[in-house]
Design a protein around this motif. Structure first.
Motif, short mmCIF file in Angstrom:
data_model
loop_
_atom_site.label_atom_id
_atom_site.label_comp_id
_atom_site.label_asym_id
_atom_site.label_seq_id
_atom_site.Cartn_x
_atom_site.Cartn_y
_atom_site.Cartn_z
N GLU A 226 0.81 -1.22 0.00
CA GLU A 226 0.00 0.00 0.00
C GLU A 226 0.85 1.27 0.00
O GLU A 226 0.32 2.36 -0.17
N ALA A 227 2.15 1.14 0.19
CA ALA A 227 3.03 2.31 0.23
C ALA A 227 3.43 2.71 -1.18
O ALA A 227 3.78 1.86 -2.00
N THR A 228 3.39 4.01 -1.43
CA THR A 228 3.82 4.53 -2.72
C THR A 228 4.82 5.66 -2.50
O THR A 228 4.70 6.43 -1.55
N LEU A 229 5.78 5.72 -3.39
CA LEU A 229 6.79 6.77 -3.35
C LEU A 229 6.49 7.75 -4.47
O LEU A 229 6.47 7.37 -5.64
N ALA A 230 6.24 9.01 -4.10
CA ALA A 230 6.00 10.06 -5.09
C ALA A 230 6.91 11.23 -4.73
O ALA A 230 6.82 11.79 -3.64
N CYS B 85 -1.99 3.78 8.11
CA CYS B 85 -1.76 3.15 9.41
C CYS B 85 -2.27 1.71 9.35
O CYS B 85 -3.37 1.45 8.85
N LEU B 86 -1.50 0.78 9.87
CA LEU B 86 -1.89 -0.62 9.89
C LEU B 86 -3.17 -0.83 10.68
O LEU B 86 -3.96 -1.72 10.37
N HIS B 87 -3.41 0.01 11.67
CA HIS B 87 -4.56 -0.15 12.56
C HIS B 87 -5.80 0.59 12.06
O HIS B 87 -6.83 -0.01 11.79
N CYS B 88 -5.70 1.92 11.95
CA CYS B 88 -6.88 2.76 11.71
C CYS B 88 -6.98 3.27 10.28
O CYS B 88 -7.94 3.95 9.94
N ARG B 89 -5.97 2.99 9.46
CA ARG B 89 -5.95 3.38 8.05
C ARG B 89 -5.78 4.87 7.82
O ARG B 89 -5.99 5.37 6.72
N THR B 90 -5.37 5.63 8.83
CA THR B 90 -5.06 7.04 8.64
C THR B 90 -3.91 7.17 7.65
O THR B 90 -2.96 6.39 7.68
N ALA C 164 -4.27 -11.08 14.38
CA ALA C 164 -5.05 -10.39 13.33
C ALA C 164 -4.24 -9.28 12.67
O ALA C 164 -4.30 -9.11 11.45
N LEU C 165 -3.47 -8.54 13.46
CA LEU C 165 -2.62 -7.48 12.89
C LEU C 165 -1.54 -8.08 12.00
O LEU C 165 -1.23 -7.53 10.93
N LEU C 166 -0.97 -9.19 12.41
CA LEU C 166 0.06 -9.83 11.60
C LEU C 166 -0.54 -10.32 10.28
O LEU C 166 0.07 -10.17 9.22
N ALA C 167 -1.74 -10.87 10.33
CA ALA C 167 -2.41 -11.30 9.10
C ALA C 167 -2.64 -10.09 8.18
O ALA C 167 -2.44 -10.18 6.96
N ARG C 168 -3.03 -8.96 8.77
CA ARG C 168 -3.25 -7.74 7.97
C ARG C 168 -1.93 -7.28 7.35
O ARG C 168 -1.87 -6.89 6.19
N ARG C 169 -0.85 -7.33 8.13
CA ARG C 169 0.46 -6.91 7.61
C ARG C 169 0.90 -7.83 6.48
O ARG C 169 1.38 -7.38 5.44
N LEU C 170 0.75 -9.12 6.66
CA LEU C 170 1.18 -10.06 5.64
C LEU C 170 0.32 -9.96 4.37
O LEU C 170 0.81 -10.20 3.27
N ALA C 171 -0.93 -9.54 4.52
CA ALA C 171 -1.78 -9.32 3.36
C ALA C 171 -1.31 -8.11 2.55
O ALA C 171 -1.57 -8.02 1.35
N ARG C 172 -0.61 -7.19 3.21
CA ARG C 172 -0.07 -6.01 2.53
C ARG C 172 1.37 -6.23 2.05
O ARG C 172 2.04 -5.30 1.61
N TRP C 173 1.85 -7.45 2.11
CA TRP C 173 3.24 -7.77 1.81
C TRP C 173 3.58 -7.54 0.34
O TRP C 173 2.84 -7.92 -0.55
N ARG C 174 4.72 -6.89 0.11
CA ARG C 174 5.29 -6.75 -1.23
C ARG C 174 6.72 -7.25 -1.11
O ARG C 174 7.54 -6.65 -0.41
N ASP C 175 7.02 -8.34 -1.76
CA ASP C 175 8.36 -8.91 -1.68
C ASP C 175 9.31 -8.08 -2.53
O ASP C 175 9.04 -7.81 -3.70
#
Length: 140
Positions: free
Chosen positions: A18-22, A30-35, A113-124
């Protein structure tokens, strides 16, 4: 800010789908609240961005946390265990689940649950593979 901490921020961002460099700033959520959060290109956080160890560093080496820690290579600084979170959420997690420890059923469930969320956002990335020891120099 210490260079080592800036490197960890960049490691987390490079391995976050989900991270982009511009320009000279990374943007993610935010991993928790999506801010929406931003980090400068050199790894310096802007605003309320903070580095989150999804599985708390203090949990490593504790038997009750083994099912979680093995998913991140038994290293607290593994890219799979690093995420960007807003300071408020990171602080609240530290006062709540992290403080109760992995033997607390509810704390374990929250971190799982947080770890599952983080791994779902994984970019190798090459950087992430190198840190995990699975990256090899391309053959010439």
């Amino acid at each position: 800010m210490r260079p080592a901490l800036r490197r960890l921020f960049l490691t987390a961002l490079r391995a976050d789908a989900e991270a982009t460099l511009a320009g000279d700033a990374w943007t993610t959520r935010c991993l928790h609240c999506r801010t929406r959060l931003q980090v400068r290109g050199d790894g310096t956080p802007l605003g309320h961005a903070s580095l989150e160890h999804v599985v708390a560093q203090a949990w490593f080496g504790k038997r009750a946390a083994t099912p979680l820690t093995v998913r991140v290579g038994d290293d607290a600084d593994d890219p799979r265990n690093l995420a960007i979170a807003c300071a408020r959420c990171n602080h609240d997690k530290g006062k709540g689940p992290d403080a109760r420890g992995p033997a607390d059923t509810r704390a374990f469930e929250v971190v799982d649950a947080l770890l599952a969320r983080r791994l779902a956002r994984w970019r190798d990335t090459d950087d992430a593979r190198a840190q995990r020891g699975t990256w090899r120099m391309p053959q010439r």
